[in-house]
Scaffold this motif. Sequence first.
Motif, PDB file in Angstrom:
ATOM      1  N   GLY A   1      11.898  19.756  36.074  1.00  0.00           N
ATOM      2  CA  GLY A   1      11.542  21.151  36.313  1.00  0.00           C
ATOM      3  C   GLY A   1      10.362  21.320  37.253  1.00  0.00           C
ATOM      4  O   GLY A   1      10.380  22.189  38.132  1.00  0.00           O
ATOM      5  N   PHE A   2       9.324  20.502  37.089  1.00  0.00           N
ATOM      6  CA  PHE A   2       8.139  20.647  37.930  1.00  0.00           C
ATOM      7  C   PHE A   2       8.421  20.259  39.380  1.00  0.00           C
ATOM      8  O   PHE A   2       7.967  20.930  40.303  1.00  0.00           O
ATOM      9  CB  PHE A   2       6.969  19.837  37.357  1.00  0.00           C
ATOM     10  N   VAL A   3       9.175  19.185  39.572  1.00  0.00           N
ATOM     11  CA  VAL A   3       9.554  18.792  40.934  1.00  0.00           C
ATOM     12  C   VAL A   3      10.377  19.913  41.571  1.00  0.00           C
ATOM     13  O   VAL A   3      10.147  20.291  42.727  1.00  0.00           O
ATOM     14  CB  VAL A   3      10.346  17.463  40.933  1.00  0.00           C
ATOM     15  N   GLN A   4      11.294  20.484  40.815  1.00  0.00           N
ATOM     16  CA  GLN A   4      12.151  21.538  41.358  1.00  0.00           C
ATOM     17  C   GLN A   4      11.361  22.821  41.652  1.00  0.00           C
ATOM     18  O   GLN A   4      11.656  23.521  42.625  1.00  0.00           O
ATOM     19  CB  GLN A   4      13.327  21.808  40.420  1.00  0.00           C
ATOM     20  N   VAL A   5      10.353  23.133  40.850  1.00  0.00           N
ATOM     21  CA  VAL A   5       9.490  24.289  41.160  1.00  0.00           C
ATOM     22  C   VAL A   5       8.762  24.049  42.479  1.00  0.00           C
ATOM     23  O   VAL A   5       8.653  24.952  43.312  1.00  0.00           O
ATOM     24  CB  VAL A   5       8.498  24.581  40.014  1.00  0.00           C
ATOM     25  N   ARG A   6       8.278  22.840  42.675  1.00  0.00           N
ATOM     26  CA  ARG A   6       7.591  22.514  43.946  1.00  0.00           C
ATOM     27  C   ARG A   6       8.573  22.607  45.121  1.00  0.00           C
ATOM     28  O   ARG A   6       8.228  23.095  46.193  1.00  0.00           O
ATOM     29  CB  ARG A   6       6.989  21.110  43.912  1.00  0.00           C
ATOM     30  N   LEU A   7       9.797  22.149  44.893  1.00  0.00           N
ATOM     31  CA  LEU A   7      10.806  22.225  45.946  1.00  0.00           C
ATOM     32  C   LEU A   7      11.138  23.686  46.259  1.00  0.00           C
ATOM     33  O   LEU A   7      11.257  24.063  47.434  1.00  0.00           O
ATOM     34  CB  LEU A   7      12.063  21.461  45.529  1.00  0.00           C
ATOM     35  N   ALA A   8      11.254  24.512  45.223  1.00  0.00           N
ATOM     36  CA  ALA A   8      11.490  25.948  45.427  1.00  0.00           C
ATOM     37  C   ALA A   8      10.344  26.565  46.221  1.00  0.00           C
ATOM     38  O   ALA A   8      10.573  27.359  47.144  1.00  0.00           O
ATOM     39  CB  ALA A   8      11.646  26.660  44.084  1.00  0.00           C
ATOM     40  N   ALA A   9       9.117  26.196  45.886  1.00  0.00           N
ATOM     41  CA  ALA A   9       7.950  26.722  46.604  1.00  0.00           C
ATOM     42  C   ALA A   9       7.982  26.319  48.078  1.00  0.00           C
ATOM     43  O   ALA A   9       7.718  27.133  48.967  1.00  0.00           O
ATOM     44  CB  ALA A   9       6.661  26.229  45.944  1.00  0.00           C
ATOM     45  N   ALA A  10       8.321  25.062  48.329  1.00  0.00           N
ATOM     46  CA  ALA A  10       8.377  24.577  49.715  1.00  0.00           C
ATOM     47  C   ALA A  10       9.430  25.337  50.510  1.00  0.00           C
ATOM     48  O   ALA A  10       9.172  25.798  51.630  1.00  0.00           O
ATOM     49  CB  ALA A  10       8.670  23.078  49.737  1.00  0.00           C
ATOM     50  N   HIS A  11      10.612  25.490  49.931  1.00  0.00           N
ATOM     51  CA  HIS A  11      11.669  26.220  50.636  1.00  0.00           C
ATOM     52  C   HIS A  11      11.348  27.714  50.725  1.00  0.00           C
ATOM     53  O   HIS A  11      11.735  28.373  51.699  1.00  0.00           O
ATOM     54  CB  HIS A  11      13.035  25.968  49.990  1.00  0.00           C
ATOM     55  N   GLY A  12      10.632  28.234  49.737  1.00  0.00           N
ATOM     56  CA  GLY A  12      10.191  29.628  49.821  1.00  0.00           C
ATOM     57  C   GLY A  12       9.221  29.837  50.975  1.00  0.00           C
ATOM     58  O   GLY A  12       9.324  30.807  51.725  1.00  0.00           O
ATOM     59  N   GLN A  13       8.272  28.913  51.119  1.00  0.00           N
ATOM     60  CA  GLN A  13       7.350  28.988  52.262  1.00  0.00           C
ATOM     61  C   GLN A  13       8.118  28.854  53.576  1.00  0.00           C
ATOM     62  O   GLN A  13       7.835  29.573  54.547  1.00  0.00           O
ATOM     63  CB  GLN A  13       6.298  27.880  52.175  1.00  0.00           C
TER      64      GLN A  13
END
Length: 186
Positions: free
Chosen positions: A103-115
């Motif tokens: 979950g934490f890795v995927q939240v970071r990935l979501a943040a990166a793609h959101g940026q």
Amino acid sequence: RIVGDKENAVRGFASAVAREPSDARLRAEYAEALFASDRSLEAAQQYDVALELQLPERTSRAAKLLSECMFAYLWADPPTGFRGAITAYERWSAHIPEAATDGFVQVRLAAAHGQAHRWAVDHQDPGAAELHAERALRAVTTALAANRGLASVVESMVSPRGEDDDLVSLERQVRAILDAGKASSV
């Protein structure tokens, strides 16, 4: 966590890493000190080295290190930050199978793609914007499926007033995912 004289901590860890360059734990602590000293890119680079050193042992710490590496990159100025986080995920996820469902890795990935989505919108690149929107939303869905407790973290990422507003450009779609999760848990 690093408290007190952060620069002395950085110097101390740098010296220790110079003496023990193959110690993954020491590299990760050095990265933490760098991040605490607002040196996010250097921190991300040290996390990356720690990941490389950690892989032969295949410990459960690898997914946490990847998450921390991505988090450090996300604090760097765009596009360097989001590109670094996405590249770290792409580089290491094949070696860390649990990263795909952490979950934490995927939240970071979501943040990166959101940026990256916001960057593409701002730079009038609709193809890239669509790609990053799709990947961000997929990562949000995966993160919440892995750990519903991350909903508050995701929620904070769609707030335009928040410090971590990485998903604000996808607010409507992210809120729909959050709402669907609330409905299914009732």
